[in-house]
Motif scaffolding. Structure first.
Motif, short mmCIF file in Angstrom:
data_model
loop_
_atom_site.label_atom_id
_atom_site.label_comp_id
_atom_site.label_asym_id
_atom_site.label_seq_id
_atom_site.Cartn_x
_atom_site.Cartn_y
_atom_site.Cartn_z
N GLU A 111 0.84 -1.21 0.00
CA GLU A 111 0.00 0.00 0.00
C GLU A 111 0.87 1.26 0.00
OE1 GLU A 111 -3.53 2.31 0.19
OE2 GLU A 111 -3.45 0.13 0.05
N ARG A 112 1.86 1.28 0.86
CA ARG A 112 2.73 2.46 0.96
C ARG A 112 3.58 2.66 -0.28
NH1 ARG A 112 4.70 2.50 7.32
NH2 ARG A 112 2.59 2.52 8.18
N ILE A 113 4.03 1.56 -0.90
CA ILE A 113 4.78 1.68 -2.15
C ILE A 113 3.87 2.24 -3.24
CG2 ILE A 113 5.93 0.38 -4.00
CD1 ILE A 113 6.97 -1.52 -1.77
N GLY A 114 2.66 1.70 -3.33
CA GLY A 114 1.71 2.16 -4.35
C GLY A 114 1.30 3.61 -4.18
N ARG A 115 1.21 4.09 -2.95
CA ARG A 115 0.84 5.48 -2.68
C ARG A 115 2.03 6.43 -2.78
NH1 ARG A 115 -3.91 6.91 -0.32
NH2 ARG A 115 -5.39 5.22 -0.02
N GLY A 116 3.23 5.89 -2.93
CA GLY A 116 4.42 6.73 -3.03
C GLY A 116 4.96 7.16 -1.68
N ILE A 117 4.43 6.61 -0.60
CA ILE A 117 4.93 6.93 0.74
C ILE A 117 6.33 6.34 0.91
CG2 ILE A 117 4.53 6.58 3.22
CD1 ILE A 117 1.50 6.46 2.51
N ILE A 118 6.53 5.14 0.39
CA ILE A 118 7.85 4.53 0.32
C ILE A 118 8.26 4.59 -1.14
CG2 ILE A 118 9.19 2.41 0.59
CD1 ILE A 118 7.28 1.60 2.83
N SER A 119 9.35 5.31 -1.42
CA SER A 119 9.75 5.46 -2.82
C SER A 119 10.76 4.37 -3.20
CB SER A 119 10.36 6.84 -3.05
OG SER A 119 11.51 6.99 -2.26
N LEU A 120 10.69 3.98 -4.44
CA LEU A 120 11.60 2.98 -4.98
C LEU A 120 12.52 3.67 -5.98
CD1 LEU A 120 9.15 0.04 -5.72
CD2 LEU A 120 10.60 0.33 -3.75
N THR A 121 13.78 3.33 -5.93
CA THR A 121 14.71 3.83 -6.93
C THR A 121 15.17 2.65 -7.76
OG1 THR A 121 16.56 3.59 -5.40
CG2 THR A 121 15.51 5.75 -5.50
N VAL A 122 15.20 2.84 -9.06
CA VAL A 122 15.60 1.76 -9.97
C VAL A 122 16.97 2.09 -10.51
CG1 VAL A 122 14.99 0.51 -12.06
CG2 VAL A 122 13.19 1.35 -10.55
N ASP A 123 17.91 1.21 -10.26
CA ASP A 123 19.26 1.36 -10.76
C ASP A 123 19.24 1.18 -12.28
OD1 ASP A 123 21.98 1.53 -11.02
OD2 ASP A 123 22.44 -0.36 -10.01
N ALA A 124 19.98 2.00 -13.01
CA ALA A 124 19.99 1.95 -14.47
C ALA A 124 20.42 0.57 -14.97
CB ALA A 124 20.89 3.03 -15.04
N LYS A 125 21.39 -0.06 -14.30
CA LYS A 125 21.86 -1.39 -14.72
C LYS A 125 20.74 -2.42 -14.57
CE LYS A 125 26.66 -0.63 -13.49
NZ LYS A 125 27.76 -1.02 -12.59
N ILE A 126 19.99 -2.33 -13.48
CA ILE A 126 18.90 -3.27 -13.25
C ILE A 126 17.80 -3.03 -14.28
CG2 ILE A 126 17.09 -3.96 -11.64
CD1 ILE A 126 19.02 -3.27 -9.37
N GLN A 127 17.51 -1.76 -14.56
CA GLN A 127 16.43 -1.43 -15.51
C GLN A 127 16.78 -1.94 -16.91
OE1 GLN A 127 15.54 2.74 -15.69
NE2 GLN A 127 13.50 2.37 -16.49
N ASP A 128 18.06 -1.88 -17.31
CA ASP A 128 18.46 -2.37 -18.62
C ASP A 128 18.33 -3.87 -18.74
OD1 ASP A 128 19.02 0.19 -19.43
OD2 ASP A 128 21.17 0.07 -18.98
N ASN A 129 18.44 -4.60 -17.63
CA ASN A 129 18.36 -6.06 -17.64
C ASN A 129 16.94 -6.58 -17.54
OD1 ASN A 129 21.13 -6.35 -17.88
ND2 ASN A 129 21.45 -6.39 -15.66
N CYS A 130 15.98 -5.72 -17.23
CA CYS A 130 14.60 -6.16 -17.11
C CYS A 130 14.01 -6.39 -18.48
CB CYS A 130 13.74 -5.12 -16.37
SG CYS A 130 14.14 -5.03 -14.62
N PRO A 131 13.34 -7.53 -18.70
CA PRO A 131 12.71 -7.78 -20.01
C PRO A 131 11.50 -6.87 -20.18
CG PRO A 131 12.20 -9.56 -18.47
CD PRO A 131 13.17 -8.66 -17.79
N GLU A 132 11.28 -6.44 -21.37
CA GLU A 132 10.12 -5.60 -21.71
C GLU A 132 8.87 -6.45 -21.71
OE1 GLU A 132 10.10 -2.27 -22.17
OE2 GLU A 132 12.21 -2.27 -21.64
N THR A 133 7.76 -5.90 -21.28
CA THR A 133 6.50 -6.65 -21.28
C THR A 133 5.61 -6.16 -22.38
OG1 THR A 133 5.62 -5.13 -19.63
CG2 THR A 133 6.55 -7.20 -18.85
#
Length: 131
Positions: free
Chosen positions: A109-131
């Motif tokens: 709930e808190r992640i979805g509301r933006g209360i807890i923010s997530l940061t995505v590392d560029a290296k991790i984002q490049d390795n994620c498969p596109e959906t």
């Protein structure tokens, strides 16, 4: 790990679960397993002695009573939603929730509301498969 089910009747001689004396006997209105001692003909519900971890219990709010269908923390009522996760992801969420002393549901709930923010590392984002 099998747990021993004991007959709560102090006058009963069969205090430990024996396949022929203590048997399953349906469920109660809360969904808990009912047991029947065939020796003394008493039915009972076995409740484990271990309480849930503190982060799984709802925090007490002095002077406020929970009401079904009424918002508590946020301005809207929570509804059941379905997420498909791997067991590893659930374990990871449980560890994070436990460290924050909140439930897994409240963490999402808190992640979805933006209360807890997530940061995505560029290296991790490049390795994620596109959906």
């Amino acid at each position: 790990m099998t747990q021993k089910i004991t007959c709560p009747n102090p006058d009963c001689n069969y205090h430990f679960q024996e396949s022929s004396q203590i048997i399953r006997h349906g469920k109660d209105r809360h969904g808990n397993q009912r047991w029947l001692c065939k020796h003394c003909n008493r039915t009972f519900v076995h409740i484990p002695d271990v309480p849930p971890p503190s982060w799984q219990r709802k925090k007490a709010r002095k002077g406020l009573k929970s009401k079904r269908g009424q918002p508590e923390i946020y301005d809207e009522v929570k509804t059941k939603q379905t997420l498909s996760l791997t067991p590893t992801a659930v374990q990871g969420l449980d560890k994070i929730a436990e460290s924050l002393d909140i439930s897994r549901s409240e963490l999402v709930e808190r992640i979805g509301r933006g209360i807890i923010s997530l940061t995505v590392d560029a290296k991790i984002q490049d390795n994620c498969p596109e959906t």
